[in-house]
Scaffold this motif. Sequence first.
Motif, PDB file in Angstrom:
ATOM      1  N   PRO A 101     -77.758  30.475 -18.706  1.00  0.00           N
ATOM      2  CA  PRO A 101     -78.813  30.000 -17.816  1.00  0.00           C
ATOM      3  C   PRO A 101     -78.481  28.632 -17.217  1.00  0.00           C
ATOM      4  CG  PRO A 101     -79.659  30.379 -20.053  1.00  0.00           C
ATOM      5  CD  PRO A 101     -78.189  30.574 -20.102  1.00  0.00           C
ATOM      6  N   ASN A 102     -79.240  28.219 -16.222  1.00  0.00           N
ATOM      7  CA  ASN A 102     -79.062  26.895 -15.624  1.00  0.00           C
ATOM      8  C   ASN A 102     -79.180  25.820 -16.690  1.00  0.00           C
ATOM      9  OD1 ASN A 102     -80.733  28.382 -13.038  1.00  0.00           O
ATOM     10  ND2 ASN A 102     -78.799  27.373 -12.694  1.00  0.00           N
ATOM     11  N   GLY A 103     -78.262  24.867 -16.640  1.00  0.00           N
ATOM     12  CA  GLY A 103     -78.324  23.749 -17.575  1.00  0.00           C
ATOM     13  C   GLY A 103     -77.811  24.077 -18.958  1.00  0.00           C
ATOM     14  N   SER A 104     -77.134  25.233 -19.119  1.00  0.00           N
ATOM     15  CA  SER A 104     -76.662  25.597 -20.456  1.00  0.00           C
ATOM     16  C   SER A 104     -75.334  24.923 -20.802  1.00  0.00           C
ATOM     17  CB  SER A 104     -76.522  27.121 -20.563  1.00  0.00           C
ATOM     18  OG  SER A 104     -75.683  27.606 -19.548  1.00  0.00           O
ATOM     19  N   GLY A 105     -74.720  24.221 -19.841  1.00  0.00           N
ATOM     20  CA  GLY A 105     -73.514  23.460 -20.159  1.00  0.00           C
ATOM     21  C   GLY A 105     -72.222  24.040 -19.625  1.00  0.00           C
ATOM     22  N   LYS A 106     -72.298  25.029 -18.729  1.00  0.00           N
ATOM     23  CA  LYS A 106     -71.086  25.686 -18.228  1.00  0.00           C
ATOM     24  C   LYS A 106     -70.201  24.718 -17.426  1.00  0.00           C
ATOM     25  CE  LYS A 106     -73.491  28.729 -15.898  1.00  0.00           C
ATOM     26  NZ  LYS A 106     -74.859  28.198 -16.159  1.00  0.00           N
ATOM     27  N   THR A 107     -70.842  24.033 -16.481  1.00  0.00           N
ATOM     28  CA  THR A 107     -70.062  23.094 -15.669  1.00  0.00           C
ATOM     29  C   THR A 107     -69.531  21.957 -16.536  1.00  0.00           C
ATOM     30  OG1 THR A 107     -71.303  23.634 -13.675  1.00  0.00           O
ATOM     31  CG2 THR A 107     -70.194  21.509 -13.706  1.00  0.00           C
ATOM     32  N   THR A 108     -70.349  21.493 -17.462  1.00  0.00           N
ATOM     33  CA  THR A 108     -69.905  20.434 -18.369  1.00  0.00           C
ATOM     34  C   THR A 108     -68.671  20.878 -19.148  1.00  0.00           C
ATOM     35  OG1 THR A 108     -72.192  19.695 -18.576  1.00  0.00           O
ATOM     36  CG2 THR A 108     -70.641  18.911 -20.238  1.00  0.00           C
TER      37      THR A 108
ATOM     38  N   GLU B 149     -68.609  29.134 -10.368  1.00  0.00           N
ATOM     39  CA  GLU B 149     -69.464  29.904  -9.459  1.00  0.00           C
ATOM     40  C   GLU B 149     -68.823  30.114  -8.086  1.00  0.00           C
ATOM     41  OE1 GLU B 149     -73.594  29.068  -9.611  1.00  0.00           O
ATOM     42  OE2 GLU B 149     -73.545  28.408 -11.691  1.00  0.00           O
TER      43      GLU B 149
ATOM     44  N   GLN C 177     -68.521  23.648  -8.378  1.00  0.00           N
ATOM     45  CA  GLN C 177     -69.702  24.468  -8.114  1.00  0.00           C
ATOM     46  C   GLN C 177     -70.169  24.285  -6.666  1.00  0.00           C
ATOM     47  OE1 GLN C 177     -72.512  24.134 -11.252  1.00  0.00           O
ATOM     48  NE2 GLN C 177     -74.094  25.310 -10.206  1.00  0.00           N
TER      49      GLN C 177
ATOM     50  N   HIS D 287     -73.146  33.491 -12.156  1.00  0.00           N
ATOM     51  CA  HIS D 287     -74.490  34.022 -12.394  1.00  0.00           C
ATOM     52  C   HIS D 287     -74.573  35.461 -11.896  1.00  0.00           C
ATOM     53  CE1 HIS D 287     -76.634  30.644 -13.982  1.00  0.00           C
ATOM     54  NE2 HIS D 287     -76.241  29.855 -13.004  1.00  0.00           N
TER      55      HIS D 287
ATOM     56  N   VAL E 182     -79.421  14.300 -24.322  1.00  0.00           N
ATOM     57  CA  VAL E 182     -79.176  15.713 -24.054  1.00  0.00           C
ATOM     58  C   VAL E 182     -77.836  16.157 -24.644  1.00  0.00           C
ATOM     59  CG1 VAL E 182     -78.944  17.460 -22.244  1.00  0.00           C
ATOM     60  CG2 VAL E 182     -80.422  15.470 -21.874  1.00  0.00           C
TER      61      VAL E 182
ATOM     62  N   ALA F  85     -75.270  18.552 -24.220  1.00  0.00           N
ATOM     63  CA  ALA F  85     -74.873  19.539 -23.217  1.00  0.00           C
ATOM     64  C   ALA F  85     -73.945  20.590 -23.817  1.00  0.00           C
ATOM     65  CB  ALA F  85     -74.208  18.840 -22.033  1.00  0.00           C
TER      66      ALA F  85
ATOM     67  N   PHE G 104     -75.138  13.758 -23.237  1.00  0.00           N
ATOM     68  CA  PHE G 104     -75.496  12.769 -22.222  1.00  0.00           C
ATOM     69  C   PHE G 104     -76.771  12.100 -22.699  1.00  0.00           C
ATOM     70  CE2 PHE G 104     -73.287  16.077 -19.717  1.00  0.00           C
ATOM     71  CZ  PHE G 104     -72.283  15.312 -19.144  1.00  0.00           C
TER      72      PHE G 104
END
Lengths: 238, 335
Positions: free
Chosen positions: A39-46, A162, A87, A193, A18, A20, A15
């Motif tokens: 961790p948060n922002g590590s790209g899981k949802t992406t 999640e 999520q 998580h 970034v 991702a 992005f």
Amino acid sequence: MKDILLDVKAVSKRFGGVAALKGIDLIQHRGETLGMIGPNGSGKTTFVNVISGHTKPNAGSVSFDGHSLSGSNPFQIAKSGLTRTYQAVRVFGELTVRENVATALVDARDAASPDAVAEIADWLRISHRFDARAGSLTLMEQRQVELLMRLVQKPKLMMLDEPVGGLSSAEVRIMIGVLSELKGRCTIFVIEHTMKVIRELADKVVVLMAGEKLAEGPPAQILSDQRVIDQYLGTADA
Amino acid sequence: MTTVAETKDPSPRSIGHGLPLACFAAVAFATPFLLSGNRYLAFVAGVTMIHILWASGMNLLYGYTGLMPLMFAGLAGISAYMVVGLTAAGWSFWLALPVGALAASIAGTILGLPSLRLKGFYFTLCSLVIQTVVTLAFVYFSGLTNGDTGISQIPLPSFAGTPLSGLAYDLVLAASAVIGVVILMVIVQSTLGRRLIAIREDDELAGMLGINVTGYKMIAFFIGSLFAGIGGALYAPYIGFISPRSFDVLISMNIWLMVAFGGRGTIWGPVIGAVLLAPLSFLLQEYYTVKDVLYGLLIIVVIVAMPGGIAGGFKRKRREAAAPVDVAASRRSVK
Ligand SMILES: Nc1ncnc2c1ncn2[C@@H]1O[C@H](COP(=O)(O)OP(=O)(O)OP(=O)(O)O)[C@@H](O)[C@H]1O
Ligand SMILES: [Mg+2]
């Protein structure tokens, strides 16, 4: 277990500046429950967004049940039997639960019969809320409706982003029970998580860190891996 | 707990529509006869019928699919100019009408394409620009449209060689309004309606459930524009005069307001909106400022105070949504 359901090769997504996802490879077999942590922002949802067609990857390929998903729209991917949750819980809030389910049946790959719908709704313990407006339900109930809407389409793979996020600890216990029974209905990919969920459900765990795959293996091995502990579990409420 | 048996019952909603529909049809067909002694009032009623048809088409797009196409009047204009041109060239009106309406449908489907990319407010802005361009085109191509001067003395169509009487044409308009409402009802109760409502509520979720969002938005535009086009074709010979102003952005706003004020996403709300507002704009035609101020106020009131419209006011919870649901709620409870 040698039957490959999801085959992801060198998927990258950026992005702007970034990155991702950086060249993720991943294989999930039919019937195998795959957990993804990071961790948060590590790209899981992406990652899930790329698989479900919501986000176009910059590079790499995804094949599902032997067919390439490259260039497919989300609705085509859904019709091939791959479904997901979000999520932040997502239902048609203005419609009743019954209407939500009916909407899920309209263009389902393989729509469940009314009896099968009733059976799934009973199993999820959501039957008594069918005439309620979905937006008026509790978070737990909305999560149950989400699952119901996916299951009436008889998916081959369900990707859960999640699924216990925001639930109380009592609800988390119930949801873990639901998800472990869900394994008998379709193959599951789960982002979490909450390590309890991963420990109890996953056959294999993938760890994402800043868009890269840090480790992959059985939960017992991954959750005791020193790198994972140092970089992720040490900071998470595991 | 809801039982399977209960859900298999005929939908209470379709029964609920039957009586209002019968009343509406009776009133619509009786009005031309009742007002036949007063040509002016009969005429206002006829114009209202056209607006009911338009409002139903706008309701399909705005109320049920969640798209706000402010080029709606422009589409009606495309059909109107085409039908007037074709009949002037010797075509039968009854042959020109479907051709003009189809042209509006195709134009509407193409001009609706930006909605595939632009969400909500941004598409509305875009449609505003499209409407402006269409109006400019009506002025610019004066060879076909006679520009700002407009085309006057458009004759009422003939049937079987004889020109239709005012009463007969009023009945045609009533029939078009009733058929328009019936078609909207059928769509809303069908799986097509269910898909459109899903797109309105959350198009990304709809796609995730296997609904072809792009395809169904285009289908909605095609059908909605057909309503616009048929209304435009019927409007031209009824008024006897058309100009770019007959189909400009204010007319689009007007039709939108009928839907929003009456209650978008309900069958009868927009009909009520048209019945209340269409005569009003006609009666106030001479008083531009009063009319514009009144409309401005109404738009603000609708947006701020009553987003559900009149019909939404007393049936906020029980939104009219698609097909009778063939879903059994519980198996346990039947045992
Ligand atoms: N649509 C987007 N536009 C720009 N950046 C994005 C977008 N979606 C995600 N990102 C960025 O990509 C990175 C990965 O985000 P992602 O949501 O995939 O993380 P995550 O692992 O799901 O995090 P979390 O545990 O908080 O849900 C983040 O830096 C995020 O800011
Ligand atoms: Mg996430």
